[in-house]
Design a protein around this motif. Structure first.
Motif, short mmCIF file in Angstrom:
data_model
loop_
_atom_site.label_atom_id
_atom_site.label_comp_id
_atom_site.label_asym_id
_atom_site.label_seq_id
_atom_site.Cartn_x
_atom_site.Cartn_y
_atom_site.Cartn_z
N UNK A 164 -2.07 -1.53 3.62
CA UNK A 164 -3.18 -1.00 4.42
C UNK A 164 -4.33 -0.57 3.53
N UNK A 165 -5.51 -0.48 4.13
CA UNK A 165 -6.71 -0.17 3.36
C UNK A 165 -6.64 1.20 2.71
N UNK A 166 -6.06 2.17 3.40
CA UNK A 166 -5.98 3.51 2.83
C UNK A 166 -5.17 3.52 1.54
N UNK A 167 -4.09 2.74 1.50
CA UNK A 167 -3.27 2.65 0.28
C UNK A 167 -4.05 1.99 -0.84
N UNK A 168 -4.76 0.92 -0.53
CA UNK A 168 -5.56 0.23 -1.55
C UNK A 168 -6.61 1.16 -2.13
N UNK A 169 -7.28 1.91 -1.26
CA UNK A 169 -8.32 2.82 -1.74
C UNK A 169 -7.74 3.94 -2.60
N UNK A 170 -6.55 4.41 -2.23
CA UNK A 170 -5.97 5.56 -2.92
C UNK A 170 -5.24 5.19 -4.20
N UNK A 171 -4.67 3.96 -4.27
CA UNK A 171 -3.75 3.64 -5.35
C UNK A 171 -4.32 2.75 -6.44
N UNK A 172 -5.39 2.01 -6.15
CA UNK A 172 -5.90 1.04 -7.12
C UNK A 172 -7.31 1.41 -7.54
N UNK A 173 -7.54 1.41 -8.86
CA UNK A 173 -8.88 1.64 -9.42
C UNK A 173 -9.45 0.30 -9.89
N UNK A 174 -10.58 -0.07 -9.33
CA UNK A 174 -11.27 -1.29 -9.75
C UNK A 174 -12.74 -1.14 -9.39
N UNK A 216 -13.07 -6.84 -3.85
CA UNK A 216 -13.23 -7.12 -2.41
C UNK A 216 -12.40 -8.34 -2.00
N UNK A 217 -12.42 -9.38 -2.84
CA UNK A 217 -11.62 -10.57 -2.56
C UNK A 217 -10.13 -10.26 -2.58
N UNK A 218 -9.71 -9.46 -3.57
CA UNK A 218 -8.30 -9.08 -3.68
C UNK A 218 -7.85 -8.28 -2.47
N UNK A 219 -8.71 -7.39 -2.01
CA UNK A 219 -8.32 -6.53 -0.90
C UNK A 219 -8.00 -7.33 0.35
N UNK A 220 -8.77 -8.37 0.60
CA UNK A 220 -8.49 -9.21 1.78
C UNK A 220 -7.09 -9.82 1.69
N UNK A 221 -6.75 -10.34 0.52
CA UNK A 221 -5.44 -10.97 0.34
C UNK A 221 -4.32 -9.92 0.37
N UNK A 222 -4.57 -8.75 -0.19
CA UNK A 222 -3.55 -7.70 -0.22
C UNK A 222 -3.31 -7.12 1.18
N UNK A 223 -4.36 -7.03 1.99
CA UNK A 223 -4.16 -6.59 3.37
C UNK A 223 -3.32 -7.61 4.13
N UNK A 224 -3.58 -8.90 3.88
CA UNK A 224 -2.78 -9.95 4.52
C UNK A 224 -1.31 -9.86 4.09
N UNK A 225 -1.07 -9.32 2.87
CA UNK A 225 0.30 -9.18 2.36
C UNK A 225 0.99 -7.92 2.88
N UNK A 249 -0.78 -6.67 -8.83
CA UNK A 249 -1.18 -5.53 -8.02
C UNK A 249 -0.30 -5.44 -6.78
N UNK A 250 -0.01 -6.57 -6.17
CA UNK A 250 0.87 -6.60 -5.00
C UNK A 250 2.25 -6.04 -5.35
#
Length: 298
Positions: A231-241, A219-228, A197-198
């Motif tokens: 941004x949250x807006x990109x995660x919400x818009x680009x990934x379906x889970x 939720x666990x992935x999002x924390x690690x992806x934000x650290x990488x 995903x990253x």
């Protein structure tokens, strides 16, 4: 024997293979002639960007048909259109007849799906995708993960993710994808899923990214992806889970696969809905209207 575009196949064999693989091609058919012409109505030829199968008679006329077909393929035209070839005027051939050629363009796969993971859901998904005109790139980092005979499925390419001392080469696998792919992440390992995903987000040109799993996994992935750095807006818009069409029930692999395919259908690009497509009604009317015997007698 594996088929390739270098083989001198007759038009019908080439058409079968190209249709089966959903590869872009055009079928050129002589539908009407007048006077002296190289071939009769019904003669056909298949054209791709790299190869030509069979013949409409050769000469400048045939080169012009090939050029017209390849221009239509390059433009991404869909459906049929008629081309008129006055052999003396347009083609400069001494036979001097007149040929109408129907060129039918087939654009290839409607979508490209990059499926990461050859587990139970992945295998069910590949079976469901088989009848659809979609190209499927299937990845897994494990040896012998793909079921026997998988490569015989049309439009399917099984690709082993190379593994080195530092683990699977996720970056190389993601870099190999065509632009505009629909990525589905469902490997046997959560660490691989997160790395995928990253890498897919960093690449930035996927049509969609779907991740199998629960809300808590995401939720666990999002924390690690934000650290990488995402941004949250990109995660919400680009990934379906979780993935799958909303409201679908069931946790069996086949049930999940059905829900995922249904969701992919909602992401399929819209087709041209113009009421006037292909050969115009006026052209068809003129081509197929029987002449009045009284007009011929006069």
């Amino acid at each position: 024997m594996t088929w390739s575009e270098s083989q001198p196949l007759p038009w019908h064999a080439a058409l079968h293979h190209l249709q089966r693989e959903a590869r872009p091609h055009a079928l050129a058919s002589v539908v009407g002639t007048a006077g002296s012409t190289p071939r009769e109505p019904g003669a056909k030829m298949v054209i791709t960007a790299e190869a030509v199968y069979d013949t409409l008679g050769g000469g400048t006329f045939e080169f012009q048909v090939i050029a017209a077909a390849r221009e239509a393929l390059e433009r991404g035209d869909g459906g049929p259109h008629l081309e008129a070839f006055p052999l003396g005027g347009r083609s400069g051939q001494c036979c001097g007849g007149y040929v109408h050629v129907l060129i039918e363009v087939f654009g290839g796969a409607d979508m490209c799906v990059a499926l990461f993971g050859a587990g139970h859901v992945g295998q069910a998904l590949v079976g469901l995708l088989a009848p659809l005109p979609w190209r499927v790139l299937w990845f897994d980092s494990r040896a012998d993960a793909f079921p026997a005979g998988s490569e015989s499925q049309p439009r399917l390419s099984c690709r082993r993710v190379e593994t080195g001392p530092e683990g699977p080469d996720i970056e190389a696998a993601v870099a190999s994808l065509p632009a505009g792919s629909h990525a589905l992440v469902m490997t046997h390992d959560h660490g691989e899923d997160r790395q995928l995903v990253d890498a897919l987000l960093k690449r930035g040109d996927c049509a969609s990214i779907g991740l199998i799993g629960s809300d808590s996994k995401w939720a666990s992935f999002q924390r690690r992806l934000r650290d990488a750095g995402h941004d949250q807006a990109t995660l919400d818009a680009r990934v379906r889970c979780p993935i799958g069409i909303p409201g679908a029930k069931g946790k069996r692999p086949y049930e999940i696969a059905v829900a995922v395919v249904a969701e992919l259908l909602t992401l399929k690009p819209a087709t041209d809905q113009d009421d006037r497509r292909g050969v115009s009604p006026e052209t068809l009317r003129d081509a197929f209207s029987a002449p009045n015997p009284r007009d011929a007698a006069s």
